[in-house]
Structure formats: C-alpha cells, structure tokens
Design a protein around this motif. Sequence first.
Motif, short mmCIF file in Angstrom:
data_model
loop_
_atom_site.label_atom_id
_atom_site.label_comp_id
_atom_site.label_asym_id
_atom_site.label_seq_id
_atom_site.Cartn_x
_atom_site.Cartn_y
_atom_site.Cartn_z
N GLY A 225 0.80 -1.22 0.00
CA GLY A 225 0.00 0.00 0.00
C GLY A 225 0.84 1.27 0.00
O GLY A 225 0.48 2.26 0.64
N LEU A 226 1.94 1.26 -0.75
CA LEU A 226 2.87 2.40 -0.71
C LEU A 226 2.46 3.51 -1.67
O LEU A 226 1.86 3.27 -2.71
N VAL A 258 5.82 1.64 9.89
CA VAL A 258 6.22 0.32 9.42
C VAL A 258 5.03 -0.34 8.74
O VAL A 258 3.87 -0.12 9.14
N VAL A 259 5.30 -1.08 7.69
CA VAL A 259 4.27 -1.87 7.01
C VAL A 259 4.76 -3.30 6.91
O VAL A 259 5.97 -3.57 7.01
N TRP A 317 -3.72 4.22 -7.74
CA TRP A 317 -4.86 3.29 -7.82
C TRP A 317 -4.52 1.99 -7.07
O TRP A 317 -5.41 1.38 -6.47
N LEU A 318 -3.27 1.54 -7.14
CA LEU A 318 -2.89 0.30 -6.46
C LEU A 318 -2.97 0.47 -4.95
O LEU A 318 -3.37 -0.44 -4.22
N ARG A 319 -2.61 1.65 -4.45
CA ARG A 319 -2.73 1.94 -3.02
C ARG A 319 -4.20 1.96 -2.60
O ARG A 319 -4.57 1.40 -1.56
N HIS A 320 -5.04 2.63 -3.40
CA HIS A 320 -6.48 2.63 -3.12
C HIS A 320 -7.04 1.21 -3.10
O HIS A 320 -7.85 0.85 -2.23
N SER A 321 -6.61 0.41 -4.06
CA SER A 321 -7.12 -0.97 -4.16
C SER A 321 -6.67 -1.80 -2.97
O SER A 321 -7.45 -2.60 -2.42
N TYR A 322 -5.42 -1.63 -2.55
CA TYR A 322 -4.88 -2.32 -1.36
C TYR A 322 -5.76 -2.04 -0.14
O TYR A 322 -6.16 -2.96 0.58
N LEU A 340 -1.60 2.76 6.16
CA LEU A 340 -1.52 3.77 5.10
C LEU A 340 -0.79 5.03 5.56
O LEU A 340 -0.41 5.85 4.72
N GLY A 341 -0.65 5.21 6.88
CA GLY A 341 0.02 6.40 7.39
C GLY A 341 -0.87 7.63 7.38
O GLY A 341 -0.39 8.76 7.23
#
Length: 373
Positions: A225-226, A258-259, A317-322, A340-341
């Motif tokens: 989710g970066l 941290v993730v 979009w990949l972060r939103h999808s995550y 997500l921070g």
Amino acid sequence: MWKTIILKNDRFQKLPIIRLEFPYDFELKEIVKGFPECKWYLKERVWAVPYTPTQVSELLQYFKEKKIWLDYSRIQKVDLPDKHPELPQLDAPLHSEIRRFKDWLRNRRYSEATIKSYSEAVAFFFRFLNNKPPGSITNEDLEIFNRDYIIRRKYSVSYQSQVINGVKLFFNILEERVLDPEIIKRPKKAKSLPNVLSKQEVKDILQALSNLKHRFMLVLLYSCGLRRSEILNLQIEHIQYDRGMILVKNSKGKKDRVVRFPEILHDLYGEYLKAYQPKKYLIEGRGGGQYSARSLAEVLKAAVEKAGIKKPVTPHWLRHSYATHLHEGGTDIRYIQELLGHQSSKTTEIYTHVSNREMREIRSPIEDMDIKI
C-alpha cells in the motif's frame, strides 16, 4: 468493456485544440456532445475542445463517470500566451519580508513544498497589489485578489485555499495582524471516491510483465500500500527481512511508519537482489541512483495495457485498491489507517464507501418477493 476515445493535439484556426477520436458510435457521440465547449468541426470531421492546461484532467473526470476510457498518451503540453497582464516584479523590502517568512516556516519544520507554495502565494498577492505596503493591506484587498486574480484566472479550489492560507499565515506571524479569509466564500472541494481495481484486475496487472525488476516493483507497490514517493525513496536498509517489516521513512507529514513485508514476497525479493544488486535504493535506475517517477508510471502503463485493462490506472490506484481489499477482507479501519500512514481516520474512512463488504450483506427487497423473473 469500456469504450475508448483517443486524445490528440492539433490546431484549428491557429488555436490549440484537443481532438477526440473514436469510431462512429451514436451513444458515444451523444456523450461527447455533452462535454462543455466540445464542438463538431465539419471540415476536419472530428470532435474537439479548446486546449487548456487543465482540460485533460477535466475530460478524464467527465468520461470516467460515463465509464469511458481516454487514451491521452499522445497529448503534449502546449505553451499558451498569457491572456492576463504581467504582474510587476516584487520590490526589495517585500523580498526581504518573504525571506523572513520562509525562515520562520523552516524553523518550524514546514515541508519545502509548503514553504514554496506559501511564499509564492504571498509574492503573487503583493505583486497583484502593486507592492502595496503590508501595513496598508485590508480584508478588501484579499477579496479583490481572490476575485480578480484567483477566480478570474480559473485556478482550482485547492490552489485558492492554499493561497489564502499562506497569505493569512504571513500576516498573522510577521505583521501580527489577522486578515479574515472567512469573508471569502470558498467553494467546497469535490469529494470524489478513490479509484479501485478488482482483485482480478490487480492480479492481471501484476502477472502481465516478465521483467523481474518491473514485476517486483509493482507487486511491492500494491502488497504494501505504498505511495509512489515512498517506494522510490525506499532504501535496502529499510527492509527488515527477518521481522517481515518495511520501514517507511519520512513519509507524508514527515512521519515514519512500518508496514508488513508479506512472506510471499521474500523469494521474489531474493531473486531481485541477486539479479540487480542495488547499492543504496531498493529500486535503482540503469546507472544507479534513485528510480524516476516517470519510469514507474511507464512500467505500470505497460502492464495495464498488456493486461487488457481499459482504465487510466496510476500508481495511486494500487494503493487505493490495497486499502479497499483490506477492508473487504475484514481488516479493522484503524489498522488500515496505520498501514496507510493517515493522520486522520476520516481520510481512511473513504474506503468504506467503495468497499462492498457490507454491501454484499444487504438484501434487495425483490429477493424477498415470490416472483418469477
């Protein structure tokens, strides 16, 4: 399947325009006609709109709602003549005041991006007012600047708020006076839902490329989710392999977090290190050093096209999808906020509006009817 319109630069009667090219389709034509300022040019036999710096973004927003994909890869930036009179240069005393303002912001650890936007906003404000002395500035001057500079030049709502906040802070700190920006009615910023891909679409994108570095980069982007800047700034020392964690340093808002580093990625990570042997940054360019944001976008675009997905997918979009897939899988919104921070849970809660977790549990009234369909 989404229909596609190809956008291209052109000039009609010496004026820059954007062509909207598509095979004849009556329904699509009616939708195109509905876009403001879109005209049919009989001689060229094409639909087109005037070129402006924000026109592509406005077209994307309009056609996304209609579920139509725009291919804007051929669009190039056009330098437009300035229709507005040139503002006078800032005089020396005001230059000095703005330097003091920038020093104050730096001492309080504001980000360089904020320092730049606020100081430029204050400079434009004084230039618009012909270098009027700060002690003579009134709320009326702020109103005139908003009306005749920001609104007349059609700047965005976000830019309007940024400028007004910068000017307000300048006077509050350096002049020890309060200008009242509340006298200006700021339009509400549109609240749009994040763009989300299905799990199958994400899978197709991640499996589309054979290049090891490109595949590793996209897998890491989604699985952790970066943000785009976060993956580009990641260094090898930030990967805590044994703990299964990744340290994201100095992210948005100057925060570390941290993730999880999913175990499923460990073998791929080992293959990548062995093949590319990065020196400092986890993802490096051909000659070493930090990978570029443009190259990342091009890699993703190639994967999306190869996967046959007709959507204008961006790294975010990949972060939103995550985040959405986490919520649909039952992860508590508070944990998603941490991963997500996000500083505020309200920012994270937007993903509850695009998640279909609860939606799947809601029965339509027709499902309780004794009816044959």
